[in-house]
Design a protein around this motif. Structure first.
Motif, PDB file in Angstrom:
ATOM      1  N   GLY A  60     -16.542 -11.874   6.846  1.00  0.00           N
ATOM      2  CA  GLY A  60     -15.289 -11.726   6.111  1.00  0.00           C
ATOM      3  C   GLY A  60     -14.343 -10.745   6.788  1.00  0.00           C
ATOM      4  N   PRO A  61     -13.161 -10.590   6.230  1.00  0.00           N
ATOM      5  CA  PRO A  61     -12.187  -9.682   6.830  1.00  0.00           C
ATOM      6  C   PRO A  61     -12.663  -8.234   6.735  1.00  0.00           C
ATOM      7  CG  PRO A  61     -11.452 -10.381   4.668  1.00  0.00           C
ATOM      8  CD  PRO A  61     -12.683 -11.177   4.994  1.00  0.00           C
ATOM      9  N   GLY A  62     -12.243  -7.431   7.700  1.00  0.00           N
ATOM     10  CA  GLY A  62     -12.560  -6.013   7.662  1.00  0.00           C
ATOM     11  C   GLY A  62     -11.698  -5.321   6.610  1.00  0.00           C
ATOM     12  N   LEU A  63     -12.118  -4.154   6.194  1.00  0.00           N
ATOM     13  CA  LEU A  63     -11.366  -3.437   5.167  1.00  0.00           C
ATOM     14  C   LEU A  63      -9.962  -3.072   5.639  1.00  0.00           C
ATOM     15  CD1 LEU A  63     -14.101  -1.110   3.639  1.00  0.00           C
ATOM     16  CD2 LEU A  63     -13.207  -3.261   2.747  1.00  0.00           C
ATOM     17  N   GLU A  64      -9.799  -2.912   6.941  1.00  0.00           N
ATOM     18  CA  GLU A  64      -8.470  -2.564   7.452  1.00  0.00           C
ATOM     19  C   GLU A  64      -7.459  -3.687   7.223  1.00  0.00           C
ATOM     20  OE1 GLU A  64     -10.918  -4.465  10.545  1.00  0.00           O
ATOM     21  OE2 GLU A  64     -11.236  -2.652   9.367  1.00  0.00           O
ATOM     22  N   GLU A  65      -7.931  -4.892   7.007  1.00  0.00           N
ATOM     23  CA  GLU A  65      -7.043  -6.022   6.767  1.00  0.00           C
ATOM     24  C   GLU A  65      -6.662  -6.165   5.295  1.00  0.00           C
ATOM     25  OE1 GLU A  65      -8.378  -9.657   8.585  1.00  0.00           O
ATOM     26  OE2 GLU A  65      -9.323  -8.541  10.203  1.00  0.00           O
ATOM     27  N   LEU A  66      -7.331  -5.428   4.418  1.00  0.00           N
ATOM     28  CA  LEU A  66      -7.042  -5.517   2.996  1.00  0.00           C
ATOM     29  C   LEU A  66      -5.996  -4.487   2.603  1.00  0.00           C
ATOM     30  CD1 LEU A  66     -10.666  -5.860   1.593  1.00  0.00           C
ATOM     31  CD2 LEU A  66      -9.016  -7.673   2.014  1.00  0.00           C
ATOM     32  N   LEU A  68      -5.175  -1.939   0.285  1.00  0.00           N
ATOM     33  CA  LEU A  68      -5.829  -1.134  -0.733  1.00  0.00           C
ATOM     34  C   LEU A  68      -4.946   0.026  -1.189  1.00  0.00           C
ATOM     35  CD1 LEU A  68      -9.440  -1.036   0.781  1.00  0.00           C
ATOM     36  CD2 LEU A  68      -8.571  -2.511  -1.030  1.00  0.00           C
ATOM     37  N   HIS A  69      -3.637  -0.059  -0.926  1.00  0.00           N
ATOM     38  CA  HIS A  69      -2.730   1.010  -1.318  1.00  0.00           C
ATOM     39  C   HIS A  69      -2.412   0.912  -2.809  1.00  0.00           C
ATOM     40  CE1 HIS A  69      -2.443   1.063   2.981  1.00  0.00           C
ATOM     41  NE2 HIS A  69      -1.816   2.216   2.921  1.00  0.00           N
ATOM     42  N   ARG A  70      -2.417   2.055  -3.458  1.00  0.00           N
ATOM     43  CA  ARG A  70      -2.177   2.111  -4.897  1.00  0.00           C
ATOM     44  C   ARG A  70      -0.786   2.678  -5.144  1.00  0.00           C
ATOM     45  NH1 ARG A  70      -3.495   6.469  -8.616  1.00  0.00           N
ATOM     46  NH2 ARG A  70      -3.452   5.629 -10.714  1.00  0.00           N
ATOM     47  N   ASP A  71      -0.111   2.112  -6.120  1.00  0.00           N
ATOM     48  CA  ASP A  71       1.193   2.625  -6.524  1.00  0.00           C
ATOM     49  C   ASP A  71       0.967   3.945  -7.252  1.00  0.00           C
ATOM     50  OD1 ASP A  71       3.754   3.070  -7.344  1.00  0.00           O
ATOM     51  OD2 ASP A  71       3.881   1.301  -8.647  1.00  0.00           O
ATOM     52  N   HIS A  72       1.575   5.024  -6.766  1.00  0.00           N
ATOM     53  CA  HIS A  72       1.346   6.351  -7.334  1.00  0.00           C
ATOM     54  C   HIS A  72       2.373   6.742  -8.398  1.00  0.00           C
ATOM     55  CE1 HIS A  72      -2.017   7.369  -4.759  1.00  0.00           C
ATOM     56  NE2 HIS A  72      -1.343   6.850  -3.734  1.00  0.00           N
ATOM     57  N   THR A  73       3.236   5.808  -8.769  1.00  0.00           N
ATOM     58  CA  THR A  73       4.182   6.139  -9.835  1.00  0.00           C
ATOM     59  C   THR A  73       3.431   6.226 -11.154  1.00  0.00           C
ATOM     60  OG1 THR A  73       4.712   3.806 -10.212  1.00  0.00           O
ATOM     61  CG2 THR A  73       6.119   5.016  -8.665  1.00  0.00           C
ATOM     62  N   LEU A  74       3.956   7.028 -12.063  1.00  0.00           N
ATOM     63  CA  LEU A  74       3.310   7.209 -13.360  1.00  0.00           C
ATOM     64  C   LEU A  74       3.459   5.945 -14.197  1.00  0.00           C
ATOM     65  CD1 LEU A  74       4.464  10.845 -14.173  1.00  0.00           C
ATOM     66  CD2 LEU A  74       2.249  10.098 -13.323  1.00  0.00           C
ATOM     67  N   PRO A  75       2.498   5.703 -15.081  1.00  0.00           N
ATOM     68  CA  PRO A  75       2.597   4.510 -15.936  1.00  0.00           C
ATOM     69  C   PRO A  75       3.750   4.668 -16.909  1.00  0.00           C
ATOM     70  CG  PRO A  75       0.718   5.855 -16.582  1.00  0.00           C
ATOM     71  CD  PRO A  75       1.289   6.474 -15.342  1.00  0.00           C
ATOM     72  N   ARG A  76       4.149   3.584 -17.492  1.00  0.00           N
ATOM     73  CA  ARG A  76       5.264   3.649 -18.450  1.00  0.00           C
ATOM     74  C   ARG A  76       4.838   4.436 -19.679  1.00  0.00           C
ATOM     75  NH1 ARG A  76       4.717  -0.326 -22.600  1.00  0.00           N
ATOM     76  NH2 ARG A  76       2.962  -1.691 -22.170  1.00  0.00           N
ATOM     77  N   GLU A  77       5.826   5.011 -20.326  1.00  0.00           N
ATOM     78  CA  GLU A  77       5.539   5.784 -21.531  1.00  0.00           C
ATOM     79  C   GLU A  77       5.436   4.833 -22.720  1.00  0.00           C
ATOM     80  OE1 GLU A  77       7.283   9.391 -22.393  1.00  0.00           O
ATOM     81  OE2 GLU A  77       7.571   9.974 -20.321  1.00  0.00           O
ATOM     82  N   ILE A  78       4.535   5.153 -23.625  1.00  0.00           N
ATOM     83  CA  ILE A  78       4.320   4.331 -24.812  1.00  0.00           C
ATOM     84  C   ILE A  78       4.804   5.115 -26.022  1.00  0.00           C
ATOM     85  CG2 ILE A  78       2.575   3.213 -26.240  1.00  0.00           C
ATOM     86  CD1 ILE A  78       0.893   2.873 -23.708  1.00  0.00           C
ATOM     87  N   ASP A  79       5.570   4.450 -26.843  1.00  0.00           N
ATOM     88  CA  ASP A  79       6.080   5.053 -28.073  1.00  0.00           C
ATOM     89  C   ASP A  79       5.043   4.868 -29.162  1.00  0.00           C
ATOM     90  OD1 ASP A  79       7.498   6.093 -30.153  1.00  0.00           O
ATOM     91  OD2 ASP A  79       8.959   4.444 -30.228  1.00  0.00           O
TER      92      ASP A  79
END
Length: 82
Positions: A60-66, A68-79
């Protein structure tokens, strides 16, 4: 196990069974090895038709091809007030 051609023809079912249960069976003519009878799974493995699970994972593909970056913005606020 080694089988002479005439014996292999006469006891073909046994030859096939032994190839399946005991491994490759060699067929001889005048003392010279001329053929080998093997289990179908062994044949497929040797031919490359069957890939074992470990090899499948390694191919299968190596991990470097995947990505895996995560969005570091905060989640939306819930009322919670309703």
């Amino acid at each position: 196990m080694s089988w002479q051609v005439q014996e292999a023809k006469q006891r073909f079912s046994e030859l096939i069974r032994d190839a399946t249960t005991e491994g490759p069976q060699i067929v001889t003519r005048h003392g010279e090895e001329i053929a080998v009878v093997i289990d179908i799974e062994e044949y497929r493995r040797l031919k490359g038709e069957v890939v074992d699970f470990k090899e499948f994972l390694r191919s299968g593909p190596g991990l470097e091809e995947l990505d895996l970056h995560r969005d570091h913005t905060l989640p939306r606020e819930i009322d919670w007030t309703g």
